[in-house]
Design a protein around this motif. Structure first.
Motif, short mmCIF file in Angstrom:
data_model
loop_
_atom_site.label_atom_id
_atom_site.label_comp_id
_atom_site.label_asym_id
_atom_site.label_seq_id
_atom_site.Cartn_x
_atom_site.Cartn_y
_atom_site.Cartn_z
N VAL A 214 0.84 -1.20 0.00
CA VAL A 214 0.00 0.00 0.00
C VAL A 214 0.88 1.25 0.00
O VAL A 214 0.60 2.24 -0.70
CB VAL A 214 -0.94 0.00 1.23
CG1 VAL A 214 -1.72 1.31 1.31
CG2 VAL A 214 -1.88 -1.19 1.17
N TYR A 215 1.96 1.20 0.77
CA TYR A 215 2.88 2.34 0.84
C TYR A 215 3.73 2.47 -0.42
O TYR A 215 3.92 3.57 -0.95
CB TYR A 215 3.78 2.17 2.07
CG TYR A 215 4.82 3.26 2.21
CD1 TYR A 215 4.46 4.54 2.64
CD2 TYR A 215 6.16 3.02 1.90
CE1 TYR A 215 5.41 5.55 2.76
CE2 TYR A 215 7.11 4.01 2.02
CZ TYR A 215 6.73 5.28 2.45
OH TYR A 215 7.67 6.28 2.56
N TRP A 216 4.26 1.34 -0.92
CA TRP A 216 5.21 1.40 -2.01
C TRP A 216 4.57 1.54 -3.39
O TRP A 216 5.23 1.99 -4.34
CB TRP A 216 6.12 0.17 -1.98
CG TRP A 216 7.17 0.27 -0.92
CD1 TRP A 216 7.27 -0.46 0.23
CD2 TRP A 216 8.29 1.16 -0.91
NE1 TRP A 216 8.37 -0.08 0.96
CE2 TRP A 216 9.02 0.91 0.29
CE3 TRP A 216 8.75 2.14 -1.79
CZ2 TRP A 216 10.17 1.63 0.61
CZ3 TRP A 216 9.90 2.85 -1.47
CH2 TRP A 216 10.60 2.60 -0.28
N ALA A 217 3.32 1.17 -3.56
CA ALA A 217 2.68 1.23 -4.89
C ALA A 217 2.76 2.62 -5.51
O ALA A 217 3.22 2.76 -6.66
CB ALA A 217 1.24 0.73 -4.81
N LYS A 223 2.15 -2.37 -8.92
CA LYS A 223 1.33 -3.07 -7.94
C LYS A 223 1.75 -4.53 -7.76
O LYS A 223 1.11 -5.26 -6.99
CB LYS A 223 -0.15 -2.99 -8.34
CG LYS A 223 -0.71 -1.58 -8.25
CD LYS A 223 -2.21 -1.55 -8.39
CE LYS A 223 -2.74 -0.14 -8.16
NZ LYS A 223 -4.23 -0.09 -8.23
N GLU A 224 2.80 -4.95 -8.44
CA GLU A 224 3.34 -6.28 -8.24
C GLU A 224 4.78 -6.13 -7.77
O GLU A 224 5.57 -5.40 -8.38
CB GLU A 224 3.27 -7.09 -9.53
CG GLU A 224 1.85 -7.39 -9.98
CD GLU A 224 1.79 -8.28 -11.20
OE1 GLU A 224 2.87 -8.69 -11.69
OE2 GLU A 224 0.68 -8.58 -11.66
N LEU A 237 9.01 -12.83 -0.54
CA LEU A 237 7.57 -12.80 -0.74
C LEU A 237 7.26 -12.17 -2.09
O LEU A 237 7.87 -11.17 -2.48
CB LEU A 237 6.87 -11.97 0.35
CG LEU A 237 7.19 -12.27 1.81
CD1 LEU A 237 8.36 -11.43 2.31
CD2 LEU A 237 5.96 -12.05 2.69
N ARG A 238 6.32 -12.77 -2.80
CA ARG A 238 5.75 -12.15 -3.99
C ARG A 238 4.44 -11.50 -3.57
O ARG A 238 3.61 -12.15 -2.92
CB ARG A 238 5.47 -13.20 -5.06
CG ARG A 238 6.69 -13.89 -5.64
CD ARG A 238 6.25 -15.00 -6.58
NE ARG A 238 7.38 -15.70 -7.18
CZ ARG A 238 7.27 -16.84 -7.88
NH1 ARG A 238 6.07 -17.39 -8.06
NH2 ARG A 238 8.35 -17.41 -8.38
N VAL A 239 4.25 -10.25 -3.92
CA VAL A 239 3.10 -9.50 -3.42
C VAL A 239 2.40 -8.79 -4.58
O VAL A 239 3.06 -8.12 -5.39
CB VAL A 239 3.53 -8.46 -2.37
CG1 VAL A 239 2.30 -7.80 -1.75
CG2 VAL A 239 4.39 -9.10 -1.28
N THR A 240 1.07 -8.92 -4.66
CA THR A 240 0.27 -8.23 -5.66
C THR A 240 -0.84 -7.45 -4.96
O THR A 240 -1.59 -8.02 -4.16
CB THR A 240 -0.35 -9.21 -6.67
OG1 THR A 240 0.69 -9.95 -7.32
CG2 THR A 240 -1.16 -8.48 -7.72
N LEU A 241 -0.94 -6.16 -5.26
CA LEU A 241 -1.92 -5.29 -4.62
C LEU A 241 -3.10 -5.07 -5.55
O LEU A 241 -2.94 -4.78 -6.74
CB LEU A 241 -1.26 -3.95 -4.28
CG LEU A 241 -2.13 -2.89 -3.61
CD1 LEU A 241 -2.52 -3.32 -2.21
CD2 LEU A 241 -1.37 -1.55 -3.57
N THR A 242 -4.34 -5.20 -4.99
CA THR A 242 -5.55 -4.80 -5.71
C THR A 242 -6.18 -3.65 -4.92
O THR A 242 -5.54 -3.08 -4.04
CB THR A 242 -6.53 -5.96 -5.87
OG1 THR A 242 -7.02 -6.36 -4.58
CG2 THR A 242 -5.85 -7.16 -6.53
N SER A 243 -7.41 -3.31 -5.23
CA SER A 243 -8.02 -2.14 -4.58
C SER A 243 -8.14 -2.29 -3.07
O SER A 243 -7.87 -1.35 -2.32
CB SER A 243 -9.41 -1.87 -5.18
OG SER A 243 -10.25 -3.01 -5.03
N ASP A 244 -8.54 -3.46 -2.60
CA ASP A 244 -8.72 -3.63 -1.16
C ASP A 244 -8.18 -4.96 -0.63
O ASP A 244 -8.41 -5.32 0.52
CB ASP A 244 -10.19 -3.51 -0.78
CG ASP A 244 -11.05 -4.59 -1.42
OD1 ASP A 244 -10.57 -5.27 -2.35
OD2 ASP A 244 -12.21 -4.75 -1.02
#
Length: 273
Positions: A214-217, A223-224, A237-244
């Motif tokens: 959320v901070y780094w996007a 967002k990945e 860790l592999r991390v993918t951000l969506t809206s919520d």
């Protein structure tokens, strides 16, 4: 026969790295005081307890001192145990938790977890906390459950030696520190300190990665992410951000299988009535 407890190293594919968690699959619910006592005996950052509920499993996490609302690495370890030990063949597992419904899905050699995002808001830190950090922040903020700080470099993050006694004095006694990665394999690095709940430093923290993307996007324009938690044990860790929501992938390896003997179980059952 006693009750089986399995120790798993999460967010790694190598034994003795990543973050260790104990996993206990129960036939029926047990009293919280008993689960807390077992977690204290295991003396790991988290011990997970599961039993069948509805279409999935009730999942609870305990540190040596308290039950917590969300734990990523012990959820990853739990999914790993359910599949590896033959408790489930379902491609997706459902966990009913204090943080709502969570899922874990096979993703090749990785396990993908679906977690809620954790907002990060700018905030001034108490002077005691700034003293505890012992490094000049680039950004200071808070999430609903912890403090959040960006430091000037990954090297500063790796070398950080915060005053944990001071940190524990500032509720909630939990702190994420992060910086851009200086390793091209990763987007950002982090460490997590939580002496307020009995964890001086957590080796690899899935729940912290509900806040970190959320901070780094907006800062990185993506967002990945590939993330690295720069503790002594370390973890990827592999991390993918969506809206919520945030999708966190990790690997896990079993390192120990043990048994809680019937005599101990019986004594605690009698104490709890």
């Amino acid at each position: 026969m006693g009750l089986r407890i399995i120790q798993v190293d999460a967010f790694t594919n190598r034994p003795f790295s990543g973050n260790p968690a104990a996993v206990c699959v129960l036939e029926a619910p047990r009293p919280a005081v008993w689960m807390q006592a077992v977690a204290r005996e295991m003396n790991l950052s988290e011990t997970a307890f599961l039993h069948r509920e509805s279409s999935g499993y009730r999942l609870r996490w305990f540190t040596p001192e308290a039950e917590i609302a969300l734990c990523g690495h012990a959820t990853l370890a739990s999914a790993h145990v359910l599949w590896e030990e033959g408790h489930s063949r379902a491609p997706m597992l459902e966990f009913h938790t204090l943080s709502g419904l969570l899922t874990a899905t096979r993703a090749g050699n990785w396990i993908e977890m679906n977690f809620p995002t954790e907002p990060v808001m700018p905030a001034e830190l108490p002077p005691t906390l700034l003293e505890a950090i012992g490094a000049k922040p680039v950004f200071t903020g808070k999430t609903p459950v912890r403090f959040f700080v960006e430091l000037e470099s990954a090297e500063v993050v790796r070398k950080l030696r915060p005053n944990l006694s001071l940190l524990a004095q500032v509720p909630p006694g939990r702190l994420i520190v992060t910086a851009r990665s200086d390793d091209p394999r990763y987007d950002f690095v982090s460490r997590y300190f939580a002496p307020g709940i009995g964890i001086p430093e957590d080796p690899v923290t899935g729940s912290a990665h509900c806040a970190l993307p959320v901070y780094w996007a907006p800062k990185l324009g993506k967002k990945e992410f590939m993330a690295y938690q720069a503790s002594a044990r370390g973890g990827e860790l592999r991390v993918t951000l969506t809206s919520d929501r945030v999708f966190i992938q990790g690997q896990a390896v079993t390192v120990m299988r043990a048994e809680l003997v019937d005599q101990v179980e019986g004594q605690w059952l009698m104490v709890d009535g």
